[in-house]
Design a protein around this motif. Structure first.
Motif, PDB file in Angstrom:
ATOM      1  N   SER A 224      41.936  39.254  32.608  1.00 15.54           N
ATOM      2  CA  SER A 224      42.787  39.300  31.948  1.00 15.54           C
ATOM      3  C   SER A 224      44.453  39.532  31.647  1.00 15.54           C
ATOM      4  CB  SER A 224      42.440  41.072  31.172  1.00 15.54           C
ATOM      5  OG  SER A 224      43.098  42.089  32.197  1.00 15.54           O
ATOM      6  N   SER A 225      44.934  39.338  30.459  1.00 17.20           N
ATOM      7  CA  SER A 225      45.894  39.196  30.505  1.00 17.20           C
ATOM      8  C   SER A 225      47.086  40.071  30.685  1.00 17.20           C
ATOM      9  CB  SER A 225      46.531  38.971  28.732  1.00 17.20           C
ATOM     10  OG  SER A 225      45.707  38.306  28.340  1.00 17.20           O
ATOM     11  N   ALA A 226      46.826  41.966  31.299  1.00 13.00           N
ATOM     12  CA  ALA A 226      47.331  43.102  30.870  1.00 13.00           C
ATOM     13  C   ALA A 226      46.308  44.015  30.911  1.00 13.00           C
ATOM     14  CB  ALA A 226      48.874  42.494  29.887  1.00 13.00           C
ATOM     15  N   LYS A 251      49.001  41.939  37.837  1.00 16.20           N
ATOM     16  CA  LYS A 251      49.661  41.871  36.308  1.00 16.20           C
ATOM     17  C   LYS A 251      50.231  42.904  35.584  1.00 16.20           C
ATOM     18  CE  LYS A 251      46.440  38.151  35.679  1.00 16.20           C
ATOM     19  NZ  LYS A 251      45.611  37.978  35.388  1.00 16.20           N
ATOM     20  N   ARG A 252      51.092  42.632  34.335  1.00 22.59           N
ATOM     21  CA  ARG A 252      51.512  44.135  33.724  1.00 22.59           C
ATOM     22  C   ARG A 252      50.622  45.002  33.129  1.00 22.59           C
ATOM     23  NH1 ARG A 252      56.463  44.669  31.155  1.00 22.59           N
ATOM     24  NH2 ARG A 252      56.534  46.664  31.078  1.00 22.59           N
TER      25      ARG A 252
END
Length: 475
Positions: A224-226, A251-252
């Protein structure tokens, strides 16, 4: 299984603002409520939201739809139904929910190139199957985790996959096999039995087809992105400030909690509030072990005996728990206790001044709600990430006292339980209560104005908008 791709939308999409974000909750109330609270904040920030629901969870959207009628739309699949309202196998549910991937993908594809196109997907961490759906659409997927940042270590992620279970001889001898987590600040270690059953089944290799679904779910999460967590730097500053950490593939993590409003007017809390009004401040124990777990009868009997022995007034959200024969009648007759069956107005109860402690399994929603209300906790973890959360409450935040860390396998002595209650209720717990109130103030500050949670929410929106407006869009 889904047998049709027909969907029902119950509001006018032309009247809703853009950008358009698809929300996919895990359809259990304890997972849905915090995501719906976050959805309210996103709608207030100017996003248009479509929220996936089942026929059994659609009613939970009513407050959100009433608050944001022009910007939030429900999306239901009438032919799909999977009951996650009570004790159940998460592996089975993850496997079943993945059946929505294709019909939901068709719904997203039908909006390519138009004003209603989806620019991001925000979904529960048990809905990892939405990652390939988002990737196909060329939009970012954000993972919503209604749990602690450090509690993600309770899940079966690749950095932990090489941990070996205890040998049969060690298990037979009752030896505690400790698993270290070097990626976390302080390198904590947890006994094997305190790790989540999902993780243990994954490592031990006996999860079957549902175990494979669990594995794929979390591998997709890592793509995923974050991650978006219902947590706060007031609670988990040392873990959030140490990111990026390897367990989430660097990831953030956006810490946007507590997501629940400080006061709620939608919960039917009148009767219990009136009952609590009769008691002095900090004199009542609130008891709840969440909506997805029934406290086993021996554990419930010990707690009931402790409450009676200590003469502690209580509100017990018992759900489907089996309580000792005559216990409810005795306490009701003496007006020293109230047993609530079904859903309890937990936020309202915890914020009542008469409540002096919370006997809890340390599910993350409960921990955040108690911390935000400034109520000390009696930690009685049973499974999943609850042992991680309990250590945070007891050892780090110092706003709780341990009841038992033995899980389902240990029934605390009623006299010992009564003693723990006496240590926290009333004047005896004044120092812990002062720390809890201080923590609540810091959490409230984080969620307001230019606080850390508010900054993370704004940063998440800005980052996602840039990614979706400048990135690829569909095929």
């Amino acid at each position: 299984m889904v047998t049709t791709t027909t969907v029902a939308e119950t509001s006018d999409p032309a009247a809703a603002p853009t950008p358009h974000v698809l929300l996919v909750p895990y359809p259990a109330r304890g997972h849905m409520q915090p995501l719906l609270h976050l959805a309210s904040r996103l709608a207030a920030a100017g996003l248009r939201l479509t929220v996936v629901a089942t026929t059994s969870t659609l009613h939970l959207l009513s407050p959100l739809l009433a608050e944001h009628p022009s910007s939030v739309s429900p999306l239901t699949f009438p032919s799909f139904e999977n009951d996650t309202s009570g004790p159940t196998s998460v592996g089975v549910d993850i496997h079943a929910l993945a059946a929505l991937r294709e019909p939901l993908g068709e719904w997203v594809r039908a909006r390519y190139g138009g004003d209603g196109r989806v620019v991001a997907v925000l979904s529960d961490f048990f809905c990892g199957w939405t990652q390939p759906l988002a990737a196909e659409a060329g939009v970012p997927r954000l993972v919503f985790a209604p749990r602690a940042r450090h509690g993600c270590y309770a899940l079966p992620l690749p950095p932990h996959a090489e941990a070996a279970p205890p040998t049969a001889d060690a298990a037979a001898a009752g030896c505690e096999y400790a698993v270290e987590f070097p990626g976390l600040p302080g390198t904590p270690a947890f006994p094997w039995r305190q790790l989540s059953r999902m993780y243990r089944s994954y490592v031990e290799g006996h999860g079957g087809v549902h175990g494979e679904a669990i594995k794929n779910n979390f591998l997709w999460n890592l793509e995923s992105s974050a991650f978006v967590c219902n947590t706060s730097r007031a609670l988990e500053g040392r873990y959030l400030d140490a990111q990026p950490l390897e367990d989430l593939a660097g990831k953030r993590v956006w810490a946007v909690g507590p997501v629940a409003p400080e006061l709620t007017t939608v919960e039917p809390s009148g009767e219990v509030t009136r009952w609590l009004d009769a008691f002095p401040d900090a004199s009542v124990a609130y008891v709840s072990f969440g909506s997805m777990m029934a406290l086993p009868p021996p554990h419930a009997a010990s707690l009931a005996a402790a409450l009676e022995k200590s003469n502690t007034p209580f509100v017990w959200a018992a759900s489907t728990a089996t309580l000792p024969e005559g216990f409810e009648e005795r306490t009701a007759a003496s007006e020293t206790g109230m047993v609530i069956r079904g859903w309890a107005p937990q936020t309202a109860v915890l914020r009542h001044p008469a409540v002096g402690c919370f006997v809890t399994h340390c599910g993350w929603n409960s921990v955040v709600e108690a911390a935000a209300a400034g109520v000390p906790m009696l930690a009685w973890p049973m499974a999943a990430d609850q042992f991680f959360n309990a250590r945070l409450v007891v050892d780090e935040a110092r706003v709780g006292a341990p009841v038992s860390f033995g899980g389902f396998g240990h029934v605390p002595d009623a006299d010992e339980l009564a003693g723990v209650l006496g240590e926290v209720i009333g004047e005896a717990g004044s120092e812990m209560r002062a720390r809890a109130k201080e923590l609540a103030a810091r959490m409230a500050e984080a969620a307001r104005g230019d606080g850390s949670s508010r900054r993370d929410l704004d940063g998440m929106l800005k980052k996602s908008k840039v990614a979706t407006e400048n990135g690829p869009q569909g095929r």
